[in-house]
Design a protein around this motif. Structure first.
Motif, PDB file in Angstrom:
ATOM      1  N   LEU A 208       0.830  -1.207   0.000  1.00  0.00           N
ATOM      2  CA  LEU A 208       0.000   0.000   0.000  1.00  0.00           C
ATOM      3  C   LEU A 208       0.863   1.255   0.000  1.00  0.00           C
ATOM      4  O   LEU A 208       0.521   2.250  -0.646  1.00  0.00           O
ATOM      5  N   ARG A 209       1.966   1.222   0.727  1.00  0.00           N
ATOM      6  CA  ARG A 209       2.841   2.397   0.775  1.00  0.00           C
ATOM      7  C   ARG A 209       3.373   2.738  -0.605  1.00  0.00           C
ATOM      8  O   ARG A 209       3.580   3.918  -0.936  1.00  0.00           O
ATOM      9  N   SER A 214      -2.041   6.943   0.468  1.00  0.00           N
ATOM     10  CA  SER A 214      -3.116   7.542   1.262  1.00  0.00           C
ATOM     11  C   SER A 214      -3.897   6.505   2.053  1.00  0.00           C
ATOM     12  O   SER A 214      -4.600   6.849   3.013  1.00  0.00           O
ATOM     13  N   LEU A 215      -3.795   5.228   1.656  1.00  0.00           N
ATOM     14  CA  LEU A 215      -4.541   4.167   2.339  1.00  0.00           C
ATOM     15  C   LEU A 215      -3.707   3.433   3.389  1.00  0.00           C
ATOM     16  O   LEU A 215      -4.204   2.504   4.027  1.00  0.00           O
ATOM     17  N   VAL A 216      -2.448   3.847   3.565  1.00  0.00           N
ATOM     18  CA  VAL A 216      -1.598   3.180   4.557  1.00  0.00           C
ATOM     19  C   VAL A 216      -2.124   3.479   5.959  1.00  0.00           C
ATOM     20  O   VAL A 216      -2.247   4.650   6.335  1.00  0.00           O
TER      21      VAL A 216
END
Length: 248
Positions: A208-209, A214-216
């Motif tokens: 995710l990073r 933004s979703l981390v």
């Protein structure tokens, strides 16, 4: 996950850039590393258990984590480059996800059980190759975990020696906690599954990073989920055989 990578600890670690203050914080850092590296430690313990001989398990941990320490120190030295080299981080996330899935997949579990029934005797060439394979896997697994934490640690403090000291403490904590987890894995039925699920979470977080920063989730969310996984992992023991049912 390492103590130096938690943003809330940044002021404390930065204040310890003077070595006199750092010595006062070393016991705290050791305790934090022992707790925060639990997801890494249980994976290393499960990998080491592939060697059935306890002495070989200890040797594999010593050699594998010694190699892992060299990798960590090298990563710290080139951390700024690692931050910009996304393919290496992608490989680390894919490796952690593969480690999780390959060890939790039912077919893999049944193959492991069959392998235990036909485990080679210590000292045979096949057994020696197994030791080298386990050592390499231990070092690669710690390297994959370290990519995220080392980059974060360097962002927290520009004192290279301080960050390297944290890396050494992390490896020592891993060696101690891995030895404990090897014993606990033989006692608690869900602990290995919980550990590999935690490994998968770290892999997803790395992915995710790279793909969707933004979703981390924040560190405390990951810590809370890992804590819940380990509560479940320690919730059930293997049944203890009744001595009266054991035939001589």
């Amino acid at each position: 996950m390492e103590a130096e990578s938690i943003p809330s600890l940044s002021p404390l670690i930065q204040a310890a850039d003077q070595w006199g203050e750092l010595l006062l914080l070393l016991p705290l850092l050791v305790a934090l590393e022992a707790v925060l590296s639990a997801d890494n430690a249980i994976a290393l313990a499960a990998i080491s258990r592939q060697l059935r001989d306890p002495q070989l398990q200890g040797r594999a941990l010593n050699l594998g984590l010694g190699l892992a320490l060299a990798f960590r120190l090298a990563l710290i030295a080139v951390a700024r480059w690692v931050l910009d080299f996304w393919p290496l981080q992608l490989l680390a996330s894919v490796y952690l996800l593969w480690l999780c899935v390959s060890n939790l997949w039912p077919a893999a579990a049944s193959n492991d059980a069959a392998g235990e029934e036909h485990a080679p005797e210590p000292g045979t060439p096949h057994h020696d190759r197994g030791l080298l394979t386990v050592v390499g896997t231990l070092a690669l697994t710690d390297l994959a975990f370290s990519l995220d934490s080392v980059a974060a640690a360097v962002a927290v403090s520009d004192n290279l020696l301080l960050v390297m000291a944290g890396g050494v403490i992390g490896v020592v904590a891993l060696r101690l906690t891995s030895a404990l987890f090897i014993r606990w894995l033989a006692v608690y039925r869900h602990l290995e599954t919980a550990g590999y699920l935690a490994v998968g979470l770290v892999g997803v977080r790395l992915l995710l990073r790279l793909a969707m920063p933004s979703l981390v989730p924040p560190e405390w969310v990951l810590l809370a989920v890992v804590a819940l996984l380990f509560l479940w992992g320690f919730s059930s023991r293997y049944p203890v055989p009744d001595p009266s049912e054991i035939t001589p």
